[in-house]
Design a protein around this motif. Structure first.
Motif, PDB file in Angstrom:
ATOM      1  N   UNK A  26       0.825  -1.221   0.000  1.00 27.91           N
ATOM      2  CA  UNK A  26       0.000   0.000   0.000  1.00 27.91           C
ATOM      3  C   UNK A  26       0.853   1.263   0.000  1.00 27.91           C
ATOM      4  N   UNK A  84      -9.306  -1.571  -6.568  1.00 31.47           N
ATOM      5  CA  UNK A  84      -9.140  -0.492  -5.572  1.00 31.47           C
ATOM      6  C   UNK A  84      -7.656  -0.280  -5.310  1.00 31.47           C
ATOM      7  N   UNK A  85      -6.935  -1.394  -5.177  1.00 31.76           N
ATOM      8  CA  UNK A  85      -5.491  -1.281  -4.925  1.00 31.76           C
ATOM      9  C   UNK A  85      -4.785  -0.606  -6.111  1.00 31.76           C
ATOM     10  N   UNK A 126      -5.559   3.007  -6.043  1.00 31.71           N
ATOM     11  CA  UNK A 126      -4.837   3.636  -4.925  1.00 31.71           C
ATOM     12  C   UNK A 126      -3.366   3.871  -5.303  1.00 31.71           C
ATOM     13  N   UNK A 153      -0.981  12.047  -1.674  1.00 34.85           N
ATOM     14  CA  UNK A 153      -2.388  11.757  -1.388  1.00 34.85           C
ATOM     15  C   UNK A 153      -2.561  10.317  -0.930  1.00 34.85           C
ATOM     16  N   UNK A 197      -5.032   7.283   7.029  1.00 35.79           N
ATOM     17  CA  UNK A 197      -6.289   7.644   7.676  1.00 35.79           C
ATOM     18  C   UNK A 197      -7.319   6.523   7.555  1.00 35.79           C
ATOM     19  N   UNK A 198      -7.533   6.080   6.300  1.00 32.33           N
ATOM     20  CA  UNK A 198      -8.653   5.167   6.055  1.00 32.33           C
ATOM     21  C   UNK A 198      -8.332   3.723   6.445  1.00 32.33           C
ATOM     22  N   UNK A 199      -7.125   3.287   6.195  1.00 33.15           N
ATOM     23  CA  UNK A 199      -6.825   1.867   6.452  1.00 33.15           C
ATOM     24  C   UNK A 199      -6.077   1.668   7.769  1.00 33.15           C
ATOM     25  N   UNK A 252      -6.020   3.712  10.276  1.00 32.60           N
ATOM     26  CA  UNK A 252      -6.753   4.336  11.400  1.00 32.60           C
ATOM     27  C   UNK A 252      -5.940   5.367  12.179  1.00 32.60           C
ATOM     28  N   UNK A 283      -5.247  17.113   2.110  1.00 29.61           N
ATOM     29  CA  UNK A 283      -4.740  16.040   1.253  1.00 29.61           C
ATOM     30  C   UNK A 283      -5.684  14.841   1.244  1.00 29.61           C
ATOM     31  N   UNK A 305      -8.877  14.927   1.634  1.00 22.29           N
ATOM     32  CA  UNK A 305     -10.028  15.297   0.833  1.00 22.29           C
ATOM     33  C   UNK A 305      -9.713  15.151  -0.661  1.00 22.29           C
ATOM     34  N   UNK A 348      -9.498  11.473  -1.714  1.00 27.24           N
ATOM     35  CA  UNK A 348     -10.808  10.820  -1.901  1.00 27.24           C
ATOM     36  C   UNK A 348     -11.386  11.167  -3.277  1.00 27.24           C
ATOM     37  N   UNK A 355      -9.390   9.340  -5.983  1.00 25.81           N
ATOM     38  CA  UNK A 355      -9.648   7.902  -6.011  1.00 25.81           C
ATOM     39  C   UNK A 355     -11.057   7.625  -6.537  1.00 25.81           C
ATOM     40  N   UNK A 356     -11.978   8.451  -6.109  1.00 24.76           N
ATOM     41  CA  UNK A 356     -13.353   8.301  -6.573  1.00 24.76           C
ATOM     42  C   UNK A 356     -13.411   8.412  -8.092  1.00 24.76           C
TER      43      UNK A 356
END
Lengths: 178, 453
Positions: free
Chosen positions: A36, A121-122, A125, A132, A139-141, A143, A163, A165, A168, A171-172
């Motif tokens: 990751x 997704x990977x 990412x 980013x 943050x997301x994975x 925690x 960053x 924001x 996201x 990635x979206x």
């Protein structure tokens, strides 16, 4: 099966067989962390080797306040960030796609109307610019809070939020195209 | 929180299912190899430290023992002994004198009297004098020469070819004194000594005291006070820099800054030259200062295009506006010139009569008086003249040098690897998201003239 406490204790005593057991127990999980934070498998494998080497050197400082894999994950993240800081040239960076930055309001508001496989997704990412991807990962994975991220990356909390924001949004957009 | 929270959830859900490269036995072997190499490195480090400790201890012990004896010159030693004898003289009576005469007679039969420090006195010269005890160091013995018989009858039994030292004053004093009582014990010791074959000291290979130069110069050898060295220094070096981010302005760094701009800035050749002054204390410690013009440089080789303009808002880049690519192509060397005033403290260790190792650490004040070249801006990647960047005029650097010096009579010539690191940021922190601390490593060459009283 050897208990975790005993395993750690033996690793602290530089018992090589215990070190091997610890490696076998957590190698896959740590490889996931490495993948990751790195762009490719080769870099991830290097990070895995360096990370476990560091784990065995620093295991004396593990006081048992958290799970060993949590402690190891944090150590791997720190190492990955150090490598990114000091060996930027070594790591491949995608050309920055400026069109993703000039986002529209529809990007922001569109909800997830797509279905993607985990590896997509990977892939998406890994296509994000490092600044980013790292924040999103942390943050997301992993925690981590913005305060922790800011301290790790030596940036302001505001930067961390900003960053995240942006990450996201990017990635979206990437996932929507898949 | 924006409404893309689902991205986080998606990542969390997907992460455990990510397919990763298999971790195998080879990975463990690689880690095991690293751990073994570390063990070897640790052993090597301990061995090296032990070696340094042992050799330093030997050098220190050698220095200390020669320092303890050395401050007393031959003349002083003789005078001291003579004074002691004179003080005792008043207390002697005729009976004692008779004992002495008997003792001298014995000495006559033996032919010579051995003195401490391996100086023998010829029979003819000894006749009117009681055994004279001279305490001298090994270094001083080395500088004793064959003294003409007609002067004193004293012959230095060293094979040294050094120039004569004047001891006739002391001999004259000795001629006039009334000898002190010599006990049987003293006498036996003197006889025992005289029966031993003369020991010839060959001290030419022994290290000199710290502040001394060529052993041929007795004037330098007797110098026990501090002295100055003044000369020129030249240091060719390689300059580089440490880069960190200013956390307050890090949001202003262009996303491609590191890839496109920073990665094109490399180390470069630079130098430092000036006048070097050193004050040397007798105990081996010295203080150095001087005035230097020091240059720190960076080689830049930019070749990229700017295809987006950052949109800044409140010390953050909030987006990038695309633009037609603007090529940036520039190769050159940026240089920063400083007036440098160092203040270092050092210690020197003689390793032979001519060579010594000098180590020094300290700080330098650096005044930036000139900057030349072009550099990429961290925010928009445009090429700017370095004079447009806000840089600190007053800087402080830490220095360290260790090197070998040839130590001549009046000159020293040194060659020493050096390292210098700026302790403060070269950029003014309030205006730069990138913090630069230059450093350099090089090879200092110094030649100094000794000013010895």
């Amino acid at each position: 099966m050897i208990s975790e406490e005993e395993l750690i204790e033996r690793c602290k005593n530089k018992d090589q067989s215990a070190q091997k057991v610890l490696f076998e127990r957590y190698a896959n999980k740590m490889m996931a962390v490495c993948m990751r934070y790195c762009k490719n498998q080769e870099d991830a494998r290097d990070l895995l080797h360096d990370g476990f080497y560091k784990v065995f050197i620093k295991i004396d400082s593990f006081r048992g306040g958290s799970r060993i894999d949590t402690w190891m994950t944090r150590l791997f993240i720190n190492l990955a960030l150090n490598k990114l800081r000091h060996g930027r040239n070594k790591y491949y960076h995608d050309e920055f796609e400026a069109k993703h930055e000039t986002f529209t309001s529809s990007d922001e508001t569109t909800s997830s109307a797509y279905k993607v496989e985990p590896n997509q997704v990977l892939d998406a990412l890994n296509q994000l610019p490092d600044i980013y991807k790292i924040v999103l990962n942390m943050y997301a994975i992993d925690n981590m809070s913005h305060k922790e991220i800011a301290a790790e990356l030596k940036i302001s909390i505001g930067s961390s939020k900003s960053r995240l924001s942006r990450a996201r949004v990017l990635l979206n957009a990437k996932l929507k195209r898949k | 929180m924006d409404n893309l929270q689902h991205i986080d959830d998606l990542l969390k859900k997907s992460a455990p299912s990510f397919e990763y490269a298999e971790v195998g036995a080879n990975d463990w072997l690689a880690i095991e190899k690293k751990l073994k190499q570390r063990k070897k490195r640790i052993y090597a480090l301990w061995f090296f430290l032990a070696l340094v400790f042992v050799s330093s201890s030997i050098l220190l012990i050698n220095n200390t023992s020669s320092d303890k004896v050395q401050p007393l010159s031959v003349n002083e030693a003789i005078t001291n002994e003579v004074d002691k004898t004179v003080n005792n003289a008043g207390k002697e009576d005729q009976a004692i004198k008779n004992d002495i005469n008997a003792s001298i007679d014995k000495d006559k039969e033996l032919g010579s009297i051995q003195l401490k420090g391996d100086i023998t006195i010829n029979e003819t010269a000894v006749t009117p004098i009681t055994p004279l005890i001279i305490t001298v160091s090994e270094n001083e013995v080395q500088s004793l020469n064959t003294i003409p018989d007609e002067q004193s009858g004293l012959i230095a039994n060293s094979k040294s070819t050094n120039s004569p030292i004047e001891i006739e004053n002391a001999i004259e004093k000795a001629d006039n004194i009334v000898p002190h009582k010599i006990t049987d014990k003293d006498e036996d010791a003197a006889i025992a000594e005289s029966e031993k074959p003369s020991v010839v000291l060959n001290n030419s290979d022994l290290p000199k005291s710290n502040n001394q130069g060529d052993g041929n110069n007795s004037k330098l050898d007797k110098n026990t006070s501090g002295y100055w060295e003044l000369g020129f220094s030249f240091t060719p070096s390689i300059s580089n820099k440490r880069i960190t981010e200013n956390s307050l302005l890090a949001g202003l760094i262009h996303v491609n800054y590191y890839d496109k701009a920073a990665s094109s800035e490399n180390s470069s050749f630079s130098n430092s030259a000036g006048i070097n002054a050193q004050y040397h204390l007798p105990n081996g410690i010295f203080v150095t200062t001087g005035a230097f013009i020091s240059q720190r440089t960076e080689a830049v080789n930019y070749d990229y295009s700017i295809d987006s303009v950052p949109i800044n808002n409140n010390n953050e880049i909030v987006g990038y506006k695309p633009q037609a690519p603007v090529p940036v192509k520039y190769s050159g060397s940026n240089s920063y010139h400083f007036m440098e005033i160092p203040l270092n403290i050092g210690y020197k260790t003689p390793i032979s009569t001519k060579f010594e190792i000098r180590s020094q650490v300290g700080m330098s004040y650096l005044f930036l008086f000139n900057q030349k070249g072009k550099k990429a801006d961290f925010n928009d990647l445009s090429l700017k003249d370095v004079t447009n960047f806000a840089l600190n005029k007053n800087n402080v650097a830490a220095n360290a040098k260790v090197g070998m010096y040839y130590n001549g009579k009046h000159f020293t010539i040194g060659a020493e690897p050096t390292f210098s690191l700026n302790l403060n940021n070269l950029n003014v922190k309030e205006s730069s998201a990138i913090i630069v601390k230059p450093y350099s490593y090089g090879f200092n060459i110094s030649t100094n003239y000794k000013f010895i009283k």
